[in-house]
Design an enzyme around this catalytic site. Structure first.
Site, PDB file in Angstrom:
ATOM      1  N   SER A 146       0.865  -1.187   0.000  1.00  0.00           N
ATOM      2  CA  SER A 146       0.000   0.000   0.000  1.00  0.00           C
ATOM      3  C   SER A 146       0.893   1.225   0.000  1.00  0.00           C
ATOM      4  O   SER A 146       2.050   1.155   0.451  1.00  0.00           O
ATOM      5  CB  SER A 146      -0.867   0.027   1.270  1.00  0.00           C
ATOM      6  N   TYR A 159      -1.519  -0.442  10.577  1.00  0.00           N
ATOM      7  CA  TYR A 159      -1.656  -0.782   9.150  1.00  0.00           C
ATOM      8  C   TYR A 159      -0.444  -0.284   8.364  1.00  0.00           C
ATOM      9  O   TYR A 159       0.141  -1.015   7.557  1.00  0.00           O
ATOM     10  CB  TYR A 159      -2.951  -0.168   8.620  1.00  0.00           C
TER      11      TYR A 159
HETATM   12  N1  NAD Z   1      -8.708  -0.192  -0.791  1.00  0.00           N
HETATM   13  C1  NAD Z   1      -7.616   0.535  -0.802  1.00  0.00           C
HETATM   14  O1  NAD Z   1      -7.673   1.761  -0.981  1.00  0.00           O
HETATM   15  C2  NAD Z   1      -6.267  -0.118  -0.630  1.00  0.00           C
HETATM   16  C3  NAD Z   1      -5.149   0.695  -0.799  1.00  0.00           C
HETATM   17  C4  NAD Z   1      -3.896   0.141  -0.672  1.00  0.00           C
HETATM   18  C5  NAD Z   1      -3.758  -1.206  -0.391  1.00  0.00           C
HETATM   19  N2  NAD Z   1      -4.863  -1.983  -0.207  1.00  0.00           N
HETATM   20  C6  NAD Z   1      -4.617  -3.401   0.073  1.00  0.00           C
HETATM   21  O2  NAD Z   1      -5.199  -4.179  -0.963  1.00  0.00           O
HETATM   22  C7  NAD Z   1      -5.596  -5.453  -0.460  1.00  0.00           C
HETATM   23  C8  NAD Z   1      -7.056  -5.690  -0.782  1.00  0.00           C
HETATM   24  O3  NAD Z   1      -7.827  -4.674  -0.165  1.00  0.00           O
HETATM   25  P1  NAD Z   1      -9.336  -4.330  -0.587  1.00  0.00           P
HETATM   26  O4  NAD Z   1      -9.463  -2.888  -0.491  1.00  0.00           O
HETATM   27  O5  NAD Z   1      -9.669  -5.046  -1.837  1.00  0.00           O
HETATM   28  O6  NAD Z   1     -10.098  -4.966   0.663  1.00  0.00           O
HETATM   29  P2  NAD Z   1     -11.357  -5.937   0.776  1.00  0.00           P
HETATM   30  O7  NAD Z   1     -11.748  -5.876   2.211  1.00  0.00           O
HETATM   31  O8  NAD Z   1     -12.354  -5.607  -0.277  1.00  0.00           O
HETATM   32  O9  NAD Z   1     -10.748  -7.377   0.437  1.00  0.00           O
HETATM   33  C9  NAD Z   1      -9.871  -8.040   1.292  1.00  0.00           C
HETATM   34  C10 NAD Z   1     -10.061  -9.532   1.100  1.00  0.00           C
HETATM   35  O10 NAD Z   1      -9.132 -10.229   1.969  1.00  0.00           O
HETATM   36  C11 NAD Z   1      -9.810 -11.332   2.539  1.00  0.00           C
HETATM   37  N3  NAD Z   1      -9.168 -11.727   3.800  1.00  0.00           N
HETATM   38  C12 NAD Z   1      -9.059 -11.002   4.942  1.00  0.00           C
HETATM   39  N4  NAD Z   1      -8.453 -11.725   5.901  1.00  0.00           N
HETATM   40  C13 NAD Z   1      -8.152 -12.931   5.352  1.00  0.00           C
HETATM   41  C14 NAD Z   1      -7.521 -14.114   5.848  1.00  0.00           C
HETATM   42  N5  NAD Z   1      -7.070 -14.190   7.109  1.00  0.00           N
HETATM   43  N6  NAD Z   1      -7.366 -15.153   5.004  1.00  0.00           N
HETATM   44  C15 NAD Z   1      -7.846 -15.104   3.745  1.00  0.00           C
HETATM   45  N7  NAD Z   1      -8.464 -14.014   3.214  1.00  0.00           N
HETATM   46  C16 NAD Z   1      -8.615 -12.948   4.027  1.00  0.00           C
HETATM   47  C17 NAD Z   1     -11.231 -10.833   2.763  1.00  0.00           C
HETATM   48  O11 NAD Z   1     -12.145 -11.896   2.943  1.00  0.00           O
HETATM   49  C18 NAD Z   1     -11.459 -10.029   1.491  1.00  0.00           C
HETATM   50  O12 NAD Z   1     -11.996 -10.832   0.458  1.00  0.00           O
HETATM   51  C19 NAD Z   1      -5.293  -5.426   1.037  1.00  0.00           C
HETATM   52  O13 NAD Z   1      -4.048  -6.036   1.286  1.00  0.00           O
HETATM   53  C20 NAD Z   1      -5.247  -3.939   1.333  1.00  0.00           C
HETATM   54  O14 NAD Z   1      -4.481  -3.674   2.483  1.00  0.00           O
HETATM   55  C21 NAD Z   1      -6.115  -1.461  -0.317  1.00  0.00           C
END
Ligand code: NAD
Length: 274
Positions: A146, A159
């Site tokens: 991220s 985080y």
């Molecule tokens: N949304 C943003 O703006 C953003 C920005 C930078 C980075 N990210 C990163 O991108 C990735 C995806 O984020 P997102 O926004 O799509 O979130 P999201 O909540 O939509 O998806 C996260 C997914 O991870 C799964 N998950 C969580 N814990 C788990 C576990 N212990 N085992 C297996 N699966 C598990 C959840 O069930 C979910 O399907 C994450 O690593 C997040 O930190 C997101």
């Protein structure tokens, strides 16, 4: 340059939702078969159905990435389903334990779960897949970090720290895997309107936040808040999408990126430049 992932097999953790689903669709769009690996069975099925509709194969494996046995089971199941793993995307991530957005500061449980999923989860699945990739002297590992890795912040320090650790781990693992011709890279997404970010906005609206830095944003609703936030902090003025992240993942997963390893690449409209 034409990215070609025809008949490659990709395992994508977190594939049931948001960015992970976008990555699954992008890889399948270039010809890969996909193992959707998540603890959200319903979301995983939706992703798999979308992939199957495009003509690629999709399997589903229930996994809790915090658990080493579960990670080993994921790799065994993927090999059972498709016979090989060419690409591993570690996308599963959280910002805290249940209802984290209702707490102004992270609890011990929030710290523990964030480190367990975001850092140890990446390590667990990567180390489970590594022997197979080493043996084949082939593999592409992509860790979703991220832009929170690039700059500390008062709001979600747990985080930020977990994501900075993912960047460090990516470099270490890249060095471990380099002699085996396995590439290990990270992507640092910017601001994406996914279920995770909806929680972040709700928390910011409830407690005030350095996230927006602009107090008038707090009077707005979720999506509207997000749009104003994007306009105020992203130099290019536009949000990032799962498709944007998927496109870079597809490139890093391709043989065109064979000489890129140990890198962390921001996809964030210029928000961070380190
Ligand atoms: N949304 C943003 O703006 C953003 C920005 C930078 C980075 N990210 C990163 O991108 C990735 C995806 O984020 P997102 O926004 O799509 O979130 P999201 O909540 O939509 O998806 C996260 C997914 O991870 C799964 N998950 C969580 N814990 C788990 C576990 N212990 N085992 C297996 N699966 C598990 C959840 O069930 C979910 O399907 C994450 O690593 C997040 O930190 C997101």
């Amino acid at each position: 340059m034409m990215i070609d992932l025809t008949d490659k097999v990709a395992v994508v953790t977190g594939g049931a939702s948001g960015i992970g689903r976008g990555i699954c669709k992008a890889l399948a769009g270039q010809g890969a078969d996909i193992v959707v690996a998540d603890m959200n069975a319903q979301g995983a099925k939706s992703t798999a159905d979308e992939i199957a509709a495009t003509g690629r194969k999709a399997g589903i494996v229930d996994v809790d990435v915090t658990d080493r046995d579960s990670a080993a089971h994921l790799v065994a199941e993927a090999l059972h389903l498709f016979g090989k793993i060419d690409i591993l995307v570690n996308d599963a991530g959280v910002i805290g334990a249940a209802e984290w957005w209702k707490r102004p500061t992270p609890s011990d449980d929030d710290w523990d779960l964030v480190m367990a999923v975001n850092l140890r989860g990446v390590v667990n699945v990567s180390e489970a897949a590594a022997p197979h990739m080493k043996e084949r002297r082939y593999g592409k590992i992509i860790n979703i970090a991220s832009i929170a890795a690039r700059q500390g912040g008062a709001d979600i320090p747990h985080y930020n720290a977990s994501k900075a650790a993912v960047v460090s781990w990516t470099q270490s693992h890249a060095l471990q895997m380099a002699p085996y011709d396995v590439n290990v890279n990270a992507i640092c997404p910017g601001l994406l309107w996914t279920p995770m970010f909806e929680g972040l906005v709700e928390r910011s609206i409830s407690f005030g936040s350095t996230l927006g830095t602009n107090p008038e944003l707090r009077d707005l609703g979720g999506r509207e808040y997000f749009e104003k936030l994007v306009a105020s902090v992203i130099p290019m003025g536009k949000e990032q999408t799962p498709e944007d992240i998927g496109k870079l993942a597809a490139f890093l997963a391709s043989d065109d990126a064979h000489n890129i390893t140990g890198q962390a690449i921001n996809v964030d409209g210029g928000r961070r430049m380190n």
